[in-house]
Scaffold this active site. Structure first.
Site, short mmCIF file in Angstrom:
data_model
loop_
_atom_site.label_atom_id
_atom_site.label_comp_id
_atom_site.label_asym_id
_atom_site.label_seq_id
_atom_site.Cartn_x
_atom_site.Cartn_y
_atom_site.Cartn_z
N LYS A 174 0.83 -1.21 0.00
CA LYS A 174 0.00 0.00 0.00
C LYS A 174 0.86 1.26 0.00
CE LYS A 174 -2.12 -1.14 3.80
NZ LYS A 174 -1.48 -2.46 3.95
N THR A 175 1.84 1.27 0.90
CA THR A 175 2.68 2.45 0.99
C THR A 175 3.49 2.60 -0.30
OG1 THR A 175 2.74 2.22 3.38
CG2 THR A 175 4.44 3.58 2.38
N ASP B 100 -1.96 7.78 3.54
CA ASP B 100 -1.56 6.43 3.98
C ASP B 100 -2.23 6.14 5.33
OD1 ASP B 100 -0.32 3.98 4.01
OD2 ASP B 100 1.73 4.75 4.18
N GLU B 101 -2.34 4.87 5.70
CA GLU B 101 -2.90 4.47 7.00
C GLU B 101 -4.27 5.12 7.23
OE1 GLU B 101 -1.35 2.24 8.79
OE2 GLU B 101 0.78 2.37 8.29
N GLN C 260 -5.72 -3.19 10.56
CA GLN C 260 -4.62 -2.53 11.27
C GLN C 260 -5.08 -1.23 11.92
OE1 GLN C 260 -0.58 -2.76 9.52
NE2 GLN C 260 -1.65 -3.46 7.71
N ARG D 132 5.13 -7.24 11.05
CA ARG D 132 6.32 -6.42 10.87
C ARG D 132 7.51 -7.27 10.46
NH1 ARG D 132 4.02 -2.89 9.21
NH2 ARG D 132 2.24 -4.23 9.50
#
Ligand code: ATP
Ligand code: MG
Length: 723
Positions: A35-36, A219-220, A250, A602
């Site tokens: 995504k990022t 983002d996020e 998330q 992560r």
């Protein structure tokens, strides 16, 4: 320029998102699905191929660090520096707007940002002044105020519903806000709320920014709160093109007002939205990804999605049952030693924990083992007492009406201004609706005894003198002069022992921070104001100035968006994680599980999960069960390690079958790249390699350029010459 670098290394779905028409786009996808990356490539695509001016782009990320990283990546994709591109956090961007339009926002030009400690102090004072009883807990008042602000509500919007407690809360909010407005103080939630009101109440300004920012990249997105969403919504209007990426699994900031529901709201508000799903994970081994998928599957509230990987199965997840927290730390450190001995970078290893206080024991272990480490968000440099003292001097020099700074330093170092004198100033300030500074001047001439008056006048005189003496100093000299002439250095020097010494070192470090600070020429404020704002904004994230290769310690919350080849999830015990207060609350438990999903995902290659049977935390001994999240990982992905027999045994002598397979992540070795290597870049000039990661076509290096600061560059298309 050849467009290939921008579309290279993207799968079909990613490419579809990157090259989408100028229409609202929602990318919704699991962890590590790019995504990022898509957001970054989208920015580069718009600039390079669609020929959109960087000036028309607004990119919002979650931390200042992520923002800096995104800028670097866009620059390396374009192979040129991009100016005039606004990338930042919601808070950072709101702050920038308020600085530019302070007048329209109803703020004094030299307004100061206060962090949550300062905010709490103001509220404490307020509660005390109003002589409220002990049932008024300042922290709860603070929570109430911030929650209202996060929802975009001012006291006038609030109804007490006939509830006297609520009525008092609302009154406190009102009083608090008046206090802030009088002193030109802006708390974190206020930044967002004011920036929203700025646009809402100034249609011409809004029209200007709507014309300017056509493309809004976020983002996020799952962790936006009401006021952030409203701000975006306002900016997008009918013509803007929002491009947002997020993962409902998330969403981990509900307790701070974030609303995952914005994902659905977005599709309602922008009916023409194209939804893109990314399903391939590129980050983790199949074992790690499957484990994460299995854990999150226990949540009922999900949008649901598939996530798969072509990656190798990888190593089993090692679960270690420690005897106590020290044994846990020893274990972690033993594994880190192996990792480092195998030639891996320390910076590729991260130790994650649920709450900040857990870091202390781990830190002790790392210090004893002489393994360099860095704590994100824990030992916040700008939040240390002595640093805040020095900053308070600087802030008072910038703005005499800053009451919170005034109170902090009026008698620090001690100069004979006692609590009674301060109280007298407070009541004068209250009665006359003026700042402490003015109150001090007024009462010194009539109300106070001559001794007290002399002490107060000496203080006022000191601040004026410091302001005068440093008025044409550069930032570094200004800071240097103030920490000495204020008496702070001598004050802490008197404090014999390590503590005092550390404080003096920290103060001196502040001079280095000022020295290294690069004011943005585009910002219309003095370097001092900019530095002070920077300090306030950075404090929330901890600092990352050390370019030394070091192990990363952070809470699971701060690890959002990041990735590491080696990850430890420590303190996996019921009551600690999931947190005690969420165990009996289904929504709370689901949020904790999402946090666990964030933690697991992560890890790229190796994941250790540790828990202790007995733990001393905050001075209390607890005996706990392993976290329920551990048992949610299917057995097939887990290997248990139980060295019960002899706890102190060095861990690296564990039987070979338990040893981690050796993993090679020394990138670029074949290309002759090594840390510390000097390089020359066609555009950025000369620099030194600080860091490298990835392999083959993905290998990237971080270079500290003598002029342009540090940047990440992709080796395969950065034109770098080794020197
Ligand atoms: P998170 O949900 O944790 O924020 P994300 O969806 O933003 O993750 P990224 O951080 O963008 O994912 O990507 C995860 C990793 O996968 C990164 O190392 C990225 O470089 C890599 N990656 C993403 N897409 C591809 C691709 N098409 N080919 C190779 N690597 C990729
Ligand atoms: Mg991401």
């Amino acid at each position: 320029m050849d467009v290939t670098p921008i579309l290279e290394n993207l799968n079909d779905a990613q490419r579809q998102a990157v090259t989408a028409e100028a229409e609202p786009t929602l990318v919704i996808a699991g962890a590590g699905s790019g995504k990022t990356r898509v957001l970054t490539h989208r920015a580069a695509w718009l600039i390079d191929v669609e020929r959109i001016s960087p000036h028309s782009l607004l990119a919002v990320t979650f931390t200042n660090k992520a923002a800096a990283e995104m800028r670097n990546r866009i620059e390396s994709l374009l192979d040129m520096p991009v100016r005039h591109l606004w990338i930042g956090t919601f808070h950072g961007l709101a702050h920038r707007l308020l600085r530019r339009h302070w007048r329209e926002a109803g703020l004094p030009q030299s307004f100061q940002i206060i962090d949550s400690d300062d905010q709490l102090r103001l509220i404490k004072r307020l509660v005390k002044n109003l002589e409220l009883d002990d049932s008024w807990v300042p922290r709860e008042v603070q929570y109430f105020i911030n929650a209202q602000k996060d929802e975009g509500l001012r006291p006038k919007h609030l109804d007490d519903d006939g509830d006297p407690h609520r009525r008092q809360m609302i009154a406190l909010y009102g009083e608090y806000q008046q206090l802030c407005d009088r002193g030109g103080l802006v708390d974190f939630a206020e930044l967002l709320l004011r920036a929203h009101e700025l646009w809402r109440d100034n249609p011409e300004l809004l029209a200007h920014y709507r014309r300017r920012f056509q493309h809004l990249l976020v983002d996020e997105f799952q962790d936006t709160n009401a006021i952030q969403y409203a701000w975006l919504r306002l900016l997008a209007g009918d013509g803007g093109v929002p491009f947002v990426v997020g993962d409902d699994d998330q969403s981990i900031y509900r307790w701070r007002g974030a609303r995952v529901e914005h994902i659905r709201q977005f599709q309602k508000d922008f009916p023409a939205t194209t939804v893109v799903k990314l399903e391939q994970n590129y980050r983790s081994t199949a074992t790690i990804l499957n484990a994460a998928n299995a854990v999150i599957a226990n949540n009922a509230e999900r949008m649901g999605k598939n996530l798969w990987t072509e990656g190798a199965e990888g190593e089993a997840i090692r679960v270690y049952s420690a005897y106590n927290e020290r044994d846990e730390a020893d274990f972690v450190i033993g594994r880190l030693r192996d990792w480092i001995d195998q030639g891996n970078l320390r910076a590729d290893a991260a130790i994650l924990y649920r709450s900040n206080a857990q870091s202390r024991v781990l830190e002790e272990g790392l210090i004893n083992a002489r393994i360099p480490y860095r704590v994100y968000g824990g030992l916040r440099f700008f939040e240390r007492a002595e640093i805040k003292d020095a900053l308070a001097y600087l802030r008072l020099i910038a703005n005499r009406d800053d009451d919170s700074s005034f109170e902090r330093i009026v008698n620090r170092p001690t100069r004979g201004i006692g609590a009674r004198t301060v109280e007298a100033m407070r009541s004068y300030a209250r009665a006359n609706s003026c700042s402490m500074w003015r109150a001090a001047g007024a009462i010194a001439s009539d109300e106070l005894s001559s001794r007290a008056a002399n002490a107060v006048l000496a203080f006022l005189h000191l601040i004026e003198r410091l302001a005068h003496e440093t008025s044409d100093f550069d930032l570094q000299d200004q800071v240097d002069h103030v920490i000495h002439a204020s008496g702070l250095i001598d004050f802490f020097k008197k404090d014999k022992g390590e503590k005092g010494e550390t404080r003096v070192e920290n103060l001196l470090e502040l001079v280095s921070a000022a020295k290294g600070f690069e004011p943005d020429p585009a910002e219309e404020m003095s370097p001092l104001d900019e530095f002070l704002s920077h300090a306030a904004l950075e404090a929330g994230e901890g600092q990352a100035e050390a370019w030394e290769d070091c192990v990363q310690l952070m809470t699971m919350h701060s690890a959002k968006g990041l990735e590491f080849p080696l990850v430890f999830l420590s303190g996996m015990e019921d009551g600690l994680f999931p947190h005690q207060r969420s165990i009996n609350d289904p929504n709370g438990l689901e949020e904790e599980r999402r946090l666990c999903y964030v933690g697991i995902t992560r890890a790229k290659q190796t994941l250790y999960v540790t828990h202790a049977e007995q733990r001393r935390l905050h001075g209390m001994d607890n005996f706990s069960q392993p976290s329920r999240f551990i048992s949610e990982i299917p057995d097939e992905y887990v290997e248990e390690i139980r060295p019960r027999v002899q706890v102190t045994r060095p861990m690296h002598t564990a039987s070979p079958s338990r040893r981690r397979r050796s993993t090679s992540i020394a990138p670029g070795a074949e290309a002759g790249i090594r840390l510390g290597q000097r390089v020359r870049h066609g555009k950025f000039g000369d620099g030194v390699i600080l860091n490298c990661e990835g392999q083959g076509a993905h290998a990237r290096v971080e270079v500290n350029f003598e002029t342009g600061g540090t940047k990440w560059l992709v080796l395969s298309y950065a034109n770098l010459d080794l020197m």
